[in-house]
Design an enzyme around this catalytic site. Structure first.
Site, PDB file in Angstrom:
ATOM      1  N   ASN A 121      -9.982   0.304 -24.490  1.00  9.96           N
ATOM      2  CA  ASN A 121     -10.221   0.857 -25.819  1.00  9.96           C
ATOM      3  C   ASN A 121      -9.199   0.257 -26.794  1.00  9.96           C
ATOM      4  OD1 ASN A 121      -9.880   2.587 -28.092  1.00  9.96           O
ATOM      5  ND2 ASN A 121     -11.071   4.151 -27.042  1.00  9.96           N
ATOM      6  N   ASP A 161      -9.004   0.756 -30.100  1.00 15.32           N
ATOM      7  CA  ASP A 161      -8.908   1.488 -31.373  1.00 15.32           C
ATOM      8  C   ASP A 161      -7.525   1.381 -32.017  1.00 15.32           C
ATOM      9  OD1 ASP A 161     -11.449   2.420 -30.917  1.00 15.32           O
ATOM     10  OD2 ASP A 161     -10.830   4.448 -30.372  1.00 15.32           O
ATOM     11  N   HIS A 162      -6.491   1.483 -31.172  1.00 13.76           N
ATOM     12  CA  HIS A 162      -5.162   1.625 -31.781  1.00 13.76           C
ATOM     13  C   HIS A 162      -4.541   0.306 -32.237  1.00 13.76           C
ATOM     14  CE1 HIS A 162      -5.545   5.788 -31.483  1.00 13.76           C
ATOM     15  NE2 HIS A 162      -5.697   5.776 -30.174  1.00 13.76           N
ATOM     16  N   HIS A 176     -14.160   3.244 -30.857  1.00 13.42           N
ATOM     17  CA  HIS A 176     -14.674   4.502 -31.408  1.00 13.42           C
ATOM     18  C   HIS A 176     -14.743   4.388 -32.923  1.00 13.42           C
ATOM     19  CE1 HIS A 176     -14.116   9.203 -31.466  1.00 13.42           C
ATOM     20  NE2 HIS A 176     -15.170   8.809 -32.145  1.00 13.42           N
ATOM     21  N   ARG A 227     -15.047   6.239 -35.904  1.00 15.41           N
ATOM     22  CA  ARG A 227     -14.961   7.644 -36.332  1.00 15.41           C
ATOM     23  C   ARG A 227     -15.533   7.830 -37.730  1.00 15.41           C
ATOM     24  NH1 ARG A 227     -11.823  11.770 -34.390  1.00 15.41           N
ATOM     25  NH2 ARG A 227     -10.930  11.376 -32.354  1.00 15.41           N
ATOM     26  N   ARG A 268     -10.661   5.961 -39.293  1.00 14.60           N
ATOM     27  CA  ARG A 268      -9.191   5.880 -39.268  1.00 14.60           C
ATOM     28  C   ARG A 268      -8.691   4.670 -38.478  1.00 14.60           C
ATOM     29  NH1 ARG A 268      -7.806  11.052 -35.452  1.00 14.60           N
ATOM     30  NH2 ARG A 268      -9.226  12.063 -36.895  1.00 14.60           N
ATOM     31  N   HIS A 269      -9.511   4.141 -37.566  1.00 15.83           N
ATOM     32  CA  HIS A 269      -9.084   2.911 -36.880  1.00 15.83           C
ATOM     33  C   HIS A 269     -10.174   1.840 -36.943  1.00 15.83           C
ATOM     34  CE1 HIS A 269     -10.810   5.296 -33.634  1.00 15.83           C
ATOM     35  NE2 HIS A 269      -9.739   6.035 -33.472  1.00 15.83           N
ATOM     36  N   GLU A 283     -18.088   4.211 -28.842  1.00 12.26           N
ATOM     37  CA  GLU A 283     -17.937   5.664 -28.811  1.00 12.26           C
ATOM     38  C   GLU A 283     -18.363   6.208 -30.158  1.00 12.26           C
ATOM     39  OE1 GLU A 283     -14.105   5.767 -25.801  1.00 12.26           O
ATOM     40  OE2 GLU A 283     -13.927   6.584 -27.818  1.00 12.26           O
ATOM     41  N   THR A 335      -6.987  13.086 -31.421  1.00 13.66           N
ATOM     42  CA  THR A 335      -7.775  12.274 -30.514  1.00 13.66           C
ATOM     43  C   THR A 335      -8.913  13.148 -30.010  1.00 13.66           C
ATOM     44  OG1 THR A 335      -7.721  10.967 -28.475  1.00 13.66           O
ATOM     45  CG2 THR A 335      -6.255  12.870 -28.564  1.00 13.66           C
ATOM     46  N   THR A 336      -9.787  12.576 -29.182  1.00 17.72           N
ATOM     47  CA  THR A 336     -10.927  13.355 -28.697  1.00 17.72           C
ATOM     48  C   THR A 336     -10.421  14.372 -27.677  1.00 17.72           C
ATOM     49  OG1 THR A 336     -12.189  11.328 -28.977  1.00 17.72           O
ATOM     50  CG2 THR A 336     -13.283  13.131 -27.829  1.00 17.72           C
ATOM     51  N   GLU A 355     -19.149  10.190 -18.780  1.00 14.39           N
ATOM     52  CA  GLU A 355     -17.729   9.843 -18.682  1.00 14.39           C
ATOM     53  C   GLU A 355     -16.960  11.159 -18.570  1.00 14.39           C
ATOM     54  OE1 GLU A 355     -16.140   6.728 -21.131  1.00 14.39           O
ATOM     55  OE2 GLU A 355     -14.158   7.654 -21.145  1.00 14.39           O
ATOM     56  N   HIS A 368      -9.323   9.005 -20.572  1.00 11.76           N
ATOM     57  CA  HIS A 368      -8.483   9.758 -21.513  1.00 11.76           C
ATOM     58  C   HIS A 368      -7.123  10.080 -20.895  1.00 11.76           C
ATOM     59  CE1 HIS A 368      -8.220  11.636 -25.463  1.00 11.76           C
ATOM     60  NE2 HIS A 368      -7.240  12.299 -24.910  1.00 11.76           N
ATOM     61  N   GLY A 369      -6.096   9.599 -21.545  1.00 12.47           N
ATOM     62  CA  GLY A 369      -4.730   9.924 -21.128  1.00 12.47           C
ATOM     63  C   GLY A 369      -4.281   9.218 -19.861  1.00 12.47           C
ATOM     64  N   HIS A 427      -4.941   4.172 -25.398  1.00 14.26           N
ATOM     65  CA  HIS A 427      -3.660   4.415 -26.052  1.00 14.26           C
ATOM     66  C   HIS A 427      -2.483   3.885 -25.249  1.00 14.26           C
ATOM     67  CE1 HIS A 427      -0.183   6.883 -27.341  1.00 14.26           C
ATOM     68  NE2 HIS A 427      -0.696   6.684 -28.531  1.00 14.26           N
TER      69      HIS A 427
HETATM   70  N1  PXP Z   1     -12.887   7.561 -23.256  1.00 14.68           N
HETATM   71  C1  PXP Z   1     -13.269   8.227 -24.367  1.00 14.68           C
HETATM   72  C2  PXP Z   1     -14.676   8.718 -24.433  1.00 14.68           C
HETATM   73  C3  PXP Z   1     -12.383   8.435 -25.438  1.00 14.68           C
HETATM   74  O1  PXP Z   1     -12.788   9.099 -26.533  1.00 14.68           O
HETATM   75  C4  PXP Z   1     -11.086   7.894 -25.351  1.00 14.68           C
HETATM   76  C5  PXP Z   1     -10.123   8.070 -26.488  1.00 14.68           C
HETATM   77  O2  PXP Z   1     -10.638   7.526 -27.635  1.00 14.68           O
HETATM   78  C6  PXP Z   1     -10.735   7.197 -24.196  1.00 14.68           C
HETATM   79  C7  PXP Z   1     -11.642   7.057 -23.158  1.00 14.68           C
HETATM   80  C8  PXP Z   1      -9.400   6.544 -24.040  1.00 14.68           C
HETATM   81  O3  PXP Z   1      -8.398   7.509 -24.014  1.00 14.68           O
HETATM   82  P1  PXP Z   1      -6.893   7.024 -24.135  1.00 14.68           P
HETATM   83  O4  PXP Z   1      -6.746   6.365 -25.451  1.00 14.68           O
HETATM   84  O5  PXP Z   1      -6.116   8.305 -24.021  1.00 14.68           O
HETATM   85  O6  PXP Z   1      -6.654   6.092 -22.990  1.00 14.68           O
END
Ligand code: PXP
Length: 242
Positions: free
Chosen positions: A10, A12-13, A46, A48, A52-53, A73, A103-104, A154, A193-194, A216
């Site tokens: 991902n 995004d950041h 993603h 949004r 924002r990103h 996303e 975040t989500t 997911e 996520h995380g 992230h």
């Molecule tokens: N999967 C989904 C569906 C998400 O929304 C996100 C965060 O945008 C991630 C994975 C990645 O999460 P992280 O940035 O915490 O690794």
């Protein structure tokens, strides 16, 4: 030894940092190219509502820059549906989106929102986009995904990532059970996520998982070691347990 686990990165950041100054640098497209060159299996982004990103203009540029599948996303809104149908990403992962969240934070309530999600899932599916629902690892959400005809779920790993000790063992078991339940129902299971170097391996070892989406932490690590090194390290950790 189970089959290879795909890594979706991902990006995004990278766009978050770019947007902090409103210019063009750092460009998420360059990140996508590096991911493609160093063993990532897909690009996740993603778009949004508040942009924002990732920006609308990034999507086509990412698609043009690499042949890796794009996993878009998106919130379940008419605006995002129209954008997805216009860009035709390989996959669309429907996520819950709250304007004020950082975040989500949680999974999609696929069970409670069947009627709202059903037309969006079918429009995406009919267009040939692989639909995924980002859900909490709960049986009723897997059942709801099945009823909606989603080919992929997911599993939200946020609770697992934030838990410690015995609580984390319980969260891991929930993820493993729900990945198995999804597979039993013919649904491909992904997770994300995380996830970090420290917590990825127990999740990566769940045999029914086909893909992890990680953002992230990889982008944060890239500040210190570079994106190629952070993606390569994550890839090695995942491969070591498959
Ligand atoms: N999967 C989904 C569906 C998400 O929304 C996100 C965060 O945008 C991630 C994975 C990645 O999460 P992280 O940035 O915490 O690794």
């Amino acid at each position: 030894m189970t089959s290879k686990l795909r890594l979706g990165v991902n990006i995004d950041h990278v766009a978050t940092i770019r947007n902090a100054r409103g210019g063009l640098h750092p460009d998420p497209v360059r990140a996508a190219e590096i991911v493609a060159a160093c063993g990532g299996d897909g690009i996740t982004a993603h778009l949004r509502e508040d942009r924002r990103h990732i920006l609308d203009s990034d999507l086509a540029r990412i698609q043009a820059a690499t042949s890796l599948p794009l996993n878009l996303e998106m919130a379940a809104t008419d605006e995002m549906l129209e954008i997805a149908l216009r860009h035709m990403p390989h996959a669309a992962c429907i996520v819950p989106e709250k304007r004020e969240e950082r975040t989500t934070e949680g999974g999609l309530d696929a069970a409670g929102q069947h009627n709202r999600l059903a037309p969006i899932v079918s429009r995406l599916r009919d267009a040939g986009i692989r639909v995924s629902l980002f859900i909490a690892p709960e049986p009723r959400q897997i059942e709801a995904a099945f009823l909606l005809g989603a080919p992929v779920v997911e599993l939200h790993t946020g609770e697992y990532a934030h838990a410690e000790g015995e609580a984390q063992v319980i969260e891991l078991a929930r993820l493993a059970d729900m990945a198995a339940l999804a597979a039993k129902n013919g649904i491909e299971a992904h997770a994300g996520h995380g996830l970090t170097y420290d917590n990825v391996q127990p999740v990566a070892a769940i045999p029914q998982l086909a893909e992890l989406n990680i953002g992230h932490y990889l982008i944060g690590e890239a500040i210190f070691v570079g994106l190629e090194a952070s993606v390569t390290r994550m890839r090695e950790l995942m491969d070591a347990v498959r």
